[in-house]
Design an enzyme around this catalytic site. Sequence first.
Site, PDB file in Angstrom:
ATOM      1  N   HIS A   8       0.578  -1.369   0.073  1.00  0.00           N
ATOM      2  CA  HIS A   8      -0.306   0.101  -0.100  1.00  0.00           C
ATOM      3  C   HIS A   8       0.958   1.012  -0.139  1.00  0.00           C
ATOM      4  O   HIS A   8       0.522   2.259  -0.437  1.00  0.00           O
ATOM      5  CB  HIS A   8      -1.160   0.025   1.107  1.00  0.00           C
ATOM      6  N   ASP A  30     -10.451  -7.506 -18.825  1.00  0.00           N
ATOM      7  CA  ASP A  30     -10.266  -8.666 -19.456  1.00  0.00           C
ATOM      8  C   ASP A  30      -9.013  -8.680 -20.565  1.00  0.00           C
ATOM      9  O   ASP A  30      -8.229  -7.981 -21.158  1.00  0.00           O
ATOM     10  CB  ASP A  30     -11.568  -8.607 -20.633  1.00  0.00           C
TER      11      ASP A  30
END
Length: 464
Positions: free
Chosen positions: A162, A408
């Site tokens: 993070h 995708d």
Amino acid sequence: MASSLNVIDVSRITPADSSGTLILPLTFFDLLWYKLHPVERVIFYRFTDATRPFFDSAIVPNLKSSLSSSLSHYLPLAGKLVWDTLGKKPSLVYSQNDAVSFTVAESNADFSLLTGQKPFPTTELYPLVPELQISDDSASAVSFQVTLFPNQGFCIGVSAHHAVLDGKTTTMFLKFWADKCKRQQDQTVNTSLPQDLFPLYDRTVIKDPNDIETEVLNRWSSLLKAFSGGKEPDNPKSLKILPSPELSPDVVRFTLELTREDIQTLRERLKRESSASTSPKELRLSTFVVTYSYALTCIIRARGGDPSRPVGYGFAVDCRSLLDPPVPSNYFGNCVSAKFKIPLKAETFLGEEGFLTAARYVSDSVEELDGTVALKVPEVLAALLAITPEMQVMSVAGSTRFGVYGLDFGWGKPERVLVVSIDQGEAISMAECSDGNGGVEVGFSLKKHEMEALIDLLNDGLRQ
């Protein structure tokens, strides 16, 4: 019976094209997160043609080669966080031959259970998440794992530090990689990748005239001293993250799918209740406010207990558009702060107007967001210090704006995207629904008995 995982291969993926060294100093936005748990996601793809031979010969090689070419544009992801002995703060450093860890595995878990709408043991997800190498001296930026579920599909697990990247940057990279991978298999695509997926590394866009960075480092120093029982830590420059809480073995995972119509129903209910209340007030009833307030109310009610027990909430705030001048959307790194409201009492949310009260609080918190949010980053660490073990403070990971269901890689859009790291605290996750019709997916991780109560509350509330 618990599922098993077979690790087929662990390799290092280097950027296809790189030269020299790249050093990115951490900003005060990055430093806010440098000791906190990595963000872990698993992206599931249903693909019944995913046999082991096809996985080995097509899926894995395409993912690896497109990852390598993508890293050429995202060199820092192959680098490491380091904190020089004489340095004031850590930096993200990429050197020649640095690489990203890439694990290939096969699982006998039930793909439909993990991507479905029924609760399942959270422990089923842990083997699908790659480990992120973190020591006192250095920390990897990201690691990846692709896991085959024979004749069912596959998943891509992501562990992201993070302090290196926030949700916006993580999804920007994943979109870049997915686009590269899909184009690699479809030679007919001639258009270039969208410019907003190419990262901006200019750290000067993050202004710090008030030296917030020093204040954040000082707050961390106080926090770490408090965690060490009042003693100075042995190694104040250690990059090891704070220890995670021991997780109960009976924690289960559940995903609520709220349709656009569900959200509108809840919105209308809040309008009715607000206008009928003794203090009617116009509320900011955005999809986030409605969804988050609903989840917050139901989670506090599911736990029950002493009405006077302390509770609260928090959520991350993307500061890119709030700052002056605005930070470009393709900025690489963290540009998020957080907004907390603590402590409140559970009874605030347990009564008949609990949902309305939650919406008022969350609406006000959102309304308060402006350009000063960056100046309040040190207050986020102060809030973390103020959270006691008995306090139930709900936070949220993810966003409906990230567009994770558009990822995708060439084998279709995701069946389900789960944020595994919400187990590390009282957190939920939020994403847009996979059908693209304006709904919201909310991920929950709770002890089994609490989850059963929560699901009843969530369903009952939608029938009111």
